[in-house]
Motif scaffolding. Structure first.
Motif, PDB file in Angstrom:
ATOM      1  N   LEU A  49     -10.663  -7.880  -3.129  1.00 10.69           N
ATOM      2  CA  LEU A  49     -10.801  -8.386  -1.758  1.00 10.69           C
ATOM      3  C   LEU A  49      -9.795  -7.713  -0.830  1.00 10.69           C
ATOM      4  N   ASP A  50      -8.533  -7.654  -1.257  1.00  4.19           N
ATOM      5  CA  ASP A  50      -7.506  -7.064  -0.403  1.00  4.19           C
ATOM      6  C   ASP A  50      -7.791  -5.592  -0.123  1.00  4.19           C
ATOM      7  N   GLN A  51      -8.297  -4.879  -1.111  1.00 10.01           N
ATOM      8  CA  GLN A  51      -8.629  -3.478  -0.876  1.00 10.01           C
ATOM      9  C   GLN A  51      -9.792  -3.353   0.096  1.00 10.01           C
ATOM     10  N   ASP A  56      -6.938   1.327   1.582  1.00  3.10           N
ATOM     11  CA  ASP A  56      -6.174   1.981   0.523  1.00  3.10           C
ATOM     12  C   ASP A  56      -4.812   1.311   0.340  1.00  3.10           C
ATOM     13  N   PRO A  57      -4.550   0.751  -0.859  1.00  6.84           N
ATOM     14  CA  PRO A  57      -3.265   0.066  -1.069  1.00  6.84           C
ATOM     15  C   PRO A  57      -2.064   0.999  -1.017  1.00  6.84           C
ATOM     16  N   ASN A  58      -2.310   2.299  -1.070  1.00  2.00           N
ATOM     17  CA  ASN A  58      -1.213   3.271  -0.967  1.00  2.00           C
ATOM     18  C   ASN A  58      -0.868   3.610   0.480  1.00  2.00           C
ATOM     19  N   SER A  59      -1.685   3.115   1.408  1.00  8.17           N
ATOM     20  CA  SER A  59      -1.449   3.378   2.822  1.00  8.17           C
ATOM     21  C   SER A  59      -0.365   2.449   3.357  1.00  8.17           C
ATOM     22  N   ALA A  60       0.560   3.003   4.141  1.00 12.60           N
ATOM     23  CA  ALA A  60       1.633   2.190   4.715  1.00 12.60           C
ATOM     24  C   ALA A  60       1.061   1.127   5.646  1.00 12.60           C
ATOM     25  N   THR A  61       0.022   1.491   6.395  1.00 10.43           N
ATOM     26  CA  THR A  61      -0.603   0.525   7.307  1.00 10.43           C
ATOM     27  C   THR A  61      -1.230  -0.624   6.531  1.00 10.43           C
ATOM     28  N   ARG A  63      -0.428  -1.665   3.526  1.00  5.10           N
ATOM     29  CA  ARG A  63       0.619  -2.485   2.909  1.00  5.10           C
ATOM     30  C   ARG A  63       1.244  -3.438   3.928  1.00  5.10           C
ATOM     31  N   LEU A  64       1.436  -2.951   5.168  1.00  4.57           N
ATOM     32  CA  LEU A  64       2.004  -3.809   6.212  1.00  4.57           C
ATOM     33  C   LEU A  64       1.061  -4.954   6.547  1.00  4.57           C
ATOM     34  N   ARG A  65      -0.227  -4.654   6.720  1.00  9.02           N
ATOM     35  CA  ARG A  65      -1.200  -5.693   7.052  1.00  9.02           C
ATOM     36  C   ARG A  65      -1.286  -6.732   5.940  1.00  9.02           C
ATOM     37  N   LYS A  66      -1.252  -6.265   4.697  1.00  5.38           N
ATOM     38  CA  LYS A  66      -1.313  -7.194   3.575  1.00  5.38           C
ATOM     39  C   LYS A  66      -0.065  -8.072   3.533  1.00  5.38           C
ATOM     40  N   ARG A  67       1.094  -7.490   3.835  1.00  2.00           N
ATOM     41  CA  ARG A  67       2.339  -8.251   3.804  1.00  2.00           C
ATOM     42  C   ARG A  67       2.344  -9.361   4.853  1.00  2.00           C
TER      43      ARG A  67
END
Length: 225
Positions: A49-51, A56-61, A63-67
């Motif tokens: 779901l998060d992907q 892309d989980p390797n993308s900085a953007t 990762r920020l949105r997920k955080r």
């Protein structure tokens, strides 16, 4: 903290007593947003779901949105899949519900509006006609034939503002999908909570009462600290 924990526990106990095993009750990580789904609907794999939502989980953007966000989804299809978020991929024509609680940055808080809540599910709902026309002329643009079915500004409750919109899109060239979306801005303006229910237009007509119960169960309450 003790008072907050007591209120959360009381809310959870009250919810459980309302419907027994007929529903699964879900509370957001903010401890203030909650909803229920039929117990037969199955939880979607969180990583998938998060992907699907953030990319892309390797993308900085990403990762920020997920955080800054909490997400969960439930699928009425027998084989739940994050791919069913926007369309009936793989033959599924069952309701799919997605919830997200997002912390707003300072600049996002300054700009938040009712139209911002209408766009909170990351679908282009509140955009100008000229912009929509330009987007739909792009061959790779996935959302076509937008149709607004209803748009309701919800009465403010304890400082919480919200909107409820229902709309149609043809997604990725497939059949018309109906989206039932409720979004709330927290009383302190720091978070947006959104519940998005998707089903084909035919499915939405056939299972409207069931979907409406899920949509109406979605609430955001301010918990005294």
């Amino acid at each position: 903290m003790i008072a907050t924990a007591m209120v959360v526990a009381a809310m959870a106990a009250g919810l459980t007593g309302c419907g027994g095993a007929d529903f699964t009750y879900v509370m957001g990580d903010d401890g203030q947003s909650y909803f229920k789904v039929p117990a037969s609907w199955r939880k979607v794999d969180q990583a998938a779901l998060d992907q699907r939502v953030f990319g892309d989980p390797n993308s900085a953007t990403a990762r920020l949105r997920k955080r800054l966000s909490w997400t969960v989804a439930y699928d009425a299809f027998s084989r739940p899949s994050a791919d069913h978020l926007l369309d009936a991929t793989g033959g599924s024509d069952q309701p799919f519900v997605f919830a997200m609680v997002s912390k707003l940055t300072a600049s996002e808080r300054d700009k938040m509006s009712l139209d911002g809540l209408r766009n909170a599910a990351m679908l282009p709902v509140a955009v100008g006609a000229d912009v929509r026309q330009q987007l739909e002329q792009m061959p790779t643009y996935p959302y076509k034939n937008f149709e607004l079915l209803s748009d309701e500004v919800l009465p403010p409750e304890d400082g919480v503002r919200g909107v409820h919109v229902v709309y149609n899109f043809k997604v990725l060239g497939g059949p018309v999908q109906t989206f039932d979306q409720t979004a709330y801005l927290a009383a302190d303006g720091t978070r947006v909570s959104v519940l998005l229910i998707r089903c084909s237009a035919t499915c939405y007509r056939q299972r409207g009462q069931e979907i409406e119960r899920v949509a109406r169960s979605f609430k955001v309450k301010r918990i005294p600290g």
